[in-house]
Design an enzyme around this catalytic site. Structure first.
Site, mmCIF file in Angstrom:
data_model
loop_
_atom_site.group_PDB
_atom_site.id
_atom_site.type_symbol
_atom_site.label_atom_id
_atom_site.label_comp_id
_atom_site.label_asym_id
_atom_site.label_seq_id
_atom_site.Cartn_x
_atom_site.Cartn_y
_atom_site.Cartn_z
ATOM 1 N N SER A 8 3.276 -9.662 -13.188
ATOM 2 C CA SER A 8 3.565 -8.329 -13.716
ATOM 3 C C SER A 8 3.321 -8.299 -15.216
ATOM 4 C CB SER A 8 5.019 -7.959 -13.410
ATOM 5 O OG SER A 8 5.330 -6.767 -14.097
ATOM 6 N N HIS A 33 -0.186 -6.824 -11.529
ATOM 7 C CA HIS A 33 0.788 -5.765 -11.222
ATOM 8 C C HIS A 33 1.105 -4.987 -12.505
ATOM 9 C CE1 HIS A 33 4.085 -4.064 -8.775
ATOM 10 N NE2 HIS A 33 4.832 -4.134 -9.866
ATOM 11 N N MET A 37 6.530 3.487 -15.906
ATOM 12 C CA MET A 37 7.888 4.074 -15.858
ATOM 13 C C MET A 37 7.955 5.298 -16.763
ATOM 14 S SD MET A 37 9.986 0.542 -16.353
ATOM 15 C CE MET A 37 9.619 -0.900 -15.354
ATOM 16 N N MET A 137 11.587 -3.368 -3.262
ATOM 17 C CA MET A 137 12.184 -3.676 -4.562
ATOM 18 C C MET A 137 13.353 -4.633 -4.349
ATOM 19 S SD MET A 137 10.284 -2.244 -6.705
ATOM 20 C CE MET A 137 11.220 -2.875 -8.090
ATOM 21 N N ASP A 175 9.029 -7.259 -5.072
ATOM 22 C CA ASP A 175 8.929 -7.027 -6.513
ATOM 23 C C ASP A 175 10.306 -7.094 -7.175
ATOM 24 O OD1 ASP A 175 8.186 -6.258 -9.039
ATOM 25 O OD2 ASP A 175 7.704 -4.184 -8.510
HETATM 26 C C1 DX5 Z 1 10.769 -3.661 -12.127
HETATM 27 C C2 DX5 Z 1 9.291 -3.802 -11.968
HETATM 28 C C3 DX5 Z 1 8.857 -5.188 -11.683
HETATM 29 C C4 DX5 Z 1 9.099 -6.174 -12.812
HETATM 30 C C5 DX5 Z 1 9.190 -7.541 -12.201
HETATM 31 O O1 DX5 Z 1 11.083 -2.326 -12.274
HETATM 32 O O2 DX5 Z 1 8.837 -3.002 -10.918
HETATM 33 O O3 DX5 Z 1 7.489 -5.234 -11.318
HETATM 34 O O4 DX5 Z 1 8.073 -6.154 -13.776
HETATM 35 O O5 DX5 Z 1 9.594 -8.423 -13.191
HETATM 36 P P1 DX5 Z 1 10.443 -9.736 -12.872
HETATM 37 O O6 DX5 Z 1 9.561 -10.608 -12.021
HETATM 38 O O7 DX5 Z 1 10.681 -10.297 -14.241
HETATM 39 O O8 DX5 Z 1 11.676 -9.315 -12.165
HETATM 40 ZN ZN ZN Z 2 6.758 -3.350 -10.175
#
Ligand code: DX5
Ligand code: ZN
Length: 217
Positions: A8, A33, A37, A137, A175
């Site tokens: 990510s 990824h 937001m 999620m 994720d």
């Molecule tokens: C959270 C995001 C994730 C995040 C994951 O809202 O959708 O993609 O970047 O990061 P880690 O692996 O650090 O939890």
């Molecule tokens: Zn994400």
């Protein structure tokens, strides 16, 4: 299918974005990824079109764009033009999900649906055969570096079963909070794609960490 790893970019160094993208290019990462937001659907604002275009310019790896925004329908064409290969929207943010996923596919992108930790897998039963990807999620969306929610393991199993029953080809992407310890069970239960932000970019040697995530069984 051997599982895919999608680092990510949210956890990258944004002042050295080209450097970090080039590191990913040389790594075993399958997808990049990209978390978008809007400060409305989630309590954080991340990045938008100019940054996605800049990433696209420096990589041939598929961009796996995860929208955490309201009113996704207004921006689908713009995400396509910015370079998204996969485009995932949130179940909780799309009142006309069927229309949205078909609009994404009509633009030539793979369509994904993300569900929050409190949303049960079975809400996807009437859409699962028409999508390419489900993002489960495993943290509440909005921030990188959060703790993995253990109940996700069970959701991966339920989702795998649903996909089988409905003869869907959708991939299961997990994720949030994925690390070198929990990845094995996720893969064993049926996860196809693992997103990792902090685990990759917070490590001493991100390239090697990606390799370890890829090699996990
Ligand atoms: C959270 C995001 C994730 C995040 C994951 O809202 O959708 O993609 O970047 O990061 P880690 O692996 O650090 O939890
Ligand atoms: Zn994400």
């Amino acid at each position: 299918m051997k599982h895919l790893v999608a680092p990510s970019i949210l956890s990258a160094d944004f002042a050295n974005l080209q450097r970090d993208v080039e590191m990913l290019n040389k790594s075993e990462a399958d997808w990049i990824h990209v978390d978008v937001m809007d400060g409305v659907f989630v309590p954080n604002i991340s990045l938008g079109f100019p940054v996605i275009k800049a990433i696209k310019k420096h990589t041939k790896k598929p961009l796996d764009v995860h929208l955490m925004i309201m009113n996704s329908d207004n921006y689908l064409q713009m995400f396509k033009d910015a370079g998204a290969d996969n485009l995932s929207v949130h179940y909780e943010a799309c009142p006309h999900l069927h229309r949205t996923v078909h609009a994404i596919r009509d633009l030539g992108m793979k369509a994904g649906v993300a569900i929050n930790p409190h949303t049960p897998v079975n809400v996807l039963q009437d859409i699962i055969s028409e999508i390419d990807l489900v993002i489960l999620m495993s943290v509440n969306p909005g921030f990188g570096g959060q703790k993995f929610i253990e109940a996700t393991h069970q959701k991966v199993k339920y989702l795998k079963q649903l996909i089988k029953t409905k003869k869907s080809k959708a991939l299961i992407e997990v994720d949030g909070g994925v690390d070198l310890k929990n990845i094995s069970l996720l893969v064993k239960n049926g996860a196809d794609v693992l997103v990792a932000g902090n685990t990759v970019f917070g490590s001493k040697n991100p390239n090697e960490t990606i390799l370890h995530l890829k090699e996990s069984k």
